[in-house]
Design a protein around this motif. Structure first.
Motif, mmCIF file in Angstrom:
data_model
loop_
_atom_site.group_PDB
_atom_site.id
_atom_site.type_symbol
_atom_site.label_atom_id
_atom_site.label_comp_id
_atom_site.label_asym_id
_atom_site.label_seq_id
_atom_site.Cartn_x
_atom_site.Cartn_y
_atom_site.Cartn_z
ATOM 1 N N GLY A 196 0.788 -1.226 0.000
ATOM 2 C CA GLY A 196 0.000 0.000 0.000
ATOM 3 C C GLY A 196 0.818 1.273 0.000
ATOM 4 N N GLU A 197 2.154 1.162 -0.103
ATOM 5 C CA GLU A 197 3.015 2.341 -0.032
ATOM 6 C C GLU A 197 3.432 2.867 -1.403
ATOM 7 O OE1 GLU A 197 4.203 4.099 2.786
ATOM 8 O OE2 GLU A 197 2.539 2.992 3.648
ATOM 9 N N ALA A 198 3.048 2.184 -2.470
ATOM 10 C CA ALA A 198 3.547 2.538 -3.803
ATOM 11 C C ALA A 198 3.237 3.976 -4.190
ATOM 12 C CB ALA A 198 2.983 1.575 -4.847
ATOM 13 N N LEU A 199 1.996 4.399 -3.978
ATOM 14 C CA LEU A 199 1.600 5.750 -4.404
ATOM 15 C C LEU A 199 2.342 6.820 -3.618
ATOM 16 C CD1 LEU A 199 -2.237 5.212 -4.910
ATOM 17 C CD2 LEU A 199 -0.451 5.310 -6.642
ATOM 18 N N PHE A 200 2.649 6.545 -2.333
ATOM 19 C CA PHE A 200 3.452 7.491 -1.552
ATOM 20 C C PHE A 200 4.852 7.599 -2.148
ATOM 21 C CE2 PHE A 200 0.263 6.409 1.685
ATOM 22 C CZ PHE A 200 -0.050 7.674 2.147
ATOM 23 N N GLN A 201 5.424 6.457 -2.512
ATOM 24 C CA GLN A 201 6.785 6.463 -3.059
ATOM 25 C C GLN A 201 6.845 7.163 -4.414
ATOM 26 O OE1 GLN A 201 9.013 2.828 -2.943
ATOM 27 N NE2 GLN A 201 8.201 2.210 -0.942
ATOM 28 N N LEU A 202 5.782 7.044 -5.195
ATOM 29 C CA LEU A 202 5.770 7.660 -6.521
ATOM 30 C C LEU A 202 5.788 9.180 -6.450
ATOM 31 C CD1 LEU A 202 3.255 5.410 -8.494
ATOM 32 C CD2 LEU A 202 5.697 5.656 -8.920
ATOM 33 N N LYS A 203 5.341 9.746 -5.343
ATOM 34 C CA LYS A 203 5.354 11.207 -5.200
ATOM 35 C C LYS A 203 6.782 11.746 -5.199
ATOM 36 C CE LYS A 203 2.686 13.600 -2.718
ATOM 37 N NZ LYS A 203 2.069 14.234 -1.545
ATOM 38 N N ASP A 204 7.721 10.924 -4.716
ATOM 39 C CA ASP A 204 9.108 11.390 -4.598
ATOM 40 C C ASP A 204 10.053 10.700 -5.577
ATOM 41 O OD1 ASP A 204 8.435 13.049 -2.360
ATOM 42 O OD2 ASP A 204 8.396 11.241 -1.123
#
Length: 446
Positions: free
Chosen positions: A37-45
């Protein structure tokens, strides 16, 4: 070989195993998230070319993150879910997610899609490296090199090859007809006709005749047979512009032909069949209030594939390129070599562009007329800028004149300014096209 990076956030082990061939090997780098569930957070950076995301519990917060990713990066996000209805995934698809696969998964189809996506991205990376000096990329009739436009190109390339009806939604001036025409030109129907009709401009008395045609003698004034737009567009594409400006009671007339392809010309006892792909468009916001201006059953027939166009403020890196493109066109037409000054560029890039690309085009054309060789800030006149004598709106309103007459003057002046364009006039006046036509009809009877 062009290098591609994958961000993988999948909890389904069988699915993970099935895609290994596509996400590993020469020129490919795969990164796995440590916490599901962390993929979208990582894509921000951290950018990735393709993100494969398990979306069994896709939330409103995930939707917000995904919109940010879509606006800020070129990442192609592919969602996988357990198949349970999820309104946030539905909204994500509307906002540009290319694919959503539901369980039980068809691994062959998934890998075929990934292979095609990888090929597309590799080709685009190669092209972008060899075309850095060009002003703007182009796809069909569309121009733009910004992230939102590249995403749009990829989506159009996919949907154009299908027979799905497309509903194009976007603010005035974003290029909805250009998108519709591009879909036609890129599709297998490109050798057929492209017919565009402004639904808001259809006369209430002649809606059926305009859509389906009529036979001679069907009504007073029907002196010959007339082909409607569905017959004119046979084996091609029909563009229904401003569909939401068609009165609700007339929209029902479209349901049968969209469902079965069958229609009956006015005054005829023959049922005809058409082979038409329909692209519809509206500048209205499609939210919970949309039933006020479009029938729900009609919308879902038209929106087999909904498409949202980005306003110019969301593709700000295209502003200068578009301005130079419009200026180059004027230079070519007039055998001139005018250029934009640094001050003019700064002014263009800082403007909000509520009228989008259409407004930008008009501004550049006005500045071309005013400038001698170099276009300066003083030559930039925006659509909302008034001349000094018009700076106070209240000073220009005549006194002791009936309100109806003032309204009539405002409509006629705006029509004159917009060169008779009723859609643009209605938009500037803040009324519907239907209301404008009703008022013009009333004036003609006075």
């Amino acid at each position: 070989m062009t290098s591609l990076t994958f961000l993988i956030d999948l909890t389904d082990t069988a699915l993970l195993k099935s895609i290994q061939t596509n996400v590993s090997g020469p020129g490919k780098q795969s990164y796995y998230v440590s916490e599901p569930g962390e993929a979208l957070f990582q894509l921000k950076d951290n950018d990735a070319d393709i993100a494969l995301v398990q979306a069994n519990k896709f939330t409103a917060a995930d939707l917000v993150l995904l919109k940010e990713v879509n606006q800020e990066s070129n990442t192609e996000v592919v969602l996988f879910s357990d198949g349970k209805p999820n309104p946030y995934i539905d909204q994500a698809m509307f906002n540009g997610v290319t694919y959503h696969f539901r369980s039980p998964y068809d691994y062959e189809s998934i890998n075929s899609t990934l292979s095609e996506l990888i090929e597309d991205l590799s080709e685009q990376k190669h092209v972008s490296k060899s075309a850095k000096t060009s002003v703007l990329d182009q796809f069909g009739l569309l121009l733009g090199s910004s992230t939102p436009m590249k995403k749009l190109y990829r989506t159009l390339r996919k949907v154009s090859s299908t027979e799905a009806n497309v509903f194009v939604n976007g603010e005035s001036g974003t290029g909805k007809e250009l998108v519709a025409n591009t879909i036609h030109l890129v599709s297998d129907r490109s050798s057929g006709p492209f017919i565009a009709v402004n639904c808001g401009a259809l006369s209430p008395e002649l809606v059926e005749s305009e859509l389906f045609g009529h036979v001679k003698g069907a009504f007073t004034g029907a002196n010959r047979d007339h082909k409607g737009v569905f017959e004119q567009a046979d084996k091609g594409t029909l563009f229904l512009d401003e569909i939401t400006e068609m009165p609700l009671e007339h929209q029902v007339k479209l349901l049968r032909v969209l469902e079965t392809g069958e229609y009956r010309p006015v005054g005829s006892d023959r049922v005809l069949k058409c082979n038409v792909r329909v692209v519809a468009a509206s500048n209205r916001v499609m939210d919970e209030s949309m039933s006020e201006f479009i029938r729900e059953d009609l919308y879902y027939r038209l929106a087999q594939f909904p498409l949202q166009l980005p306003p110019l403020r969301q593709r700000s890196t295209d502003i200068l390129g578009l301005a130079q493109h419009f200026l180059a066109y004027r230079n070519m037409e007039n055998s001139a070599s005018k250029s934009l000054s640094a001050a003019a560029i700064a002014l263009l890039e800082s403007h909000q562009w509520t009228g989008n690309v259409r407004e930008l085009k008009h501004v550049v054309e006005r500045s071309f007329i005013l400038a001698e060789d170099v276009i300066g800030a003083e030559h930039i006149l925006f659509d909302d800028m008034s001349s000094p004598e018009e700076s106070s709106l209240s000073e220009g309103i005549p006194l002791d004149v009936p309100l109806e007459d003032i309204e009539k003057i405002a409509i006629e002046k705006n029509l004159e300014k917009n060169k008779g364009n009723k859609s643009e006039t209605a938009d500037k006046l803040g009324i519907s096209v239907k209301t404008l036509y009703n008022k013009l009809e009333k004036y003609s009877e006075d």
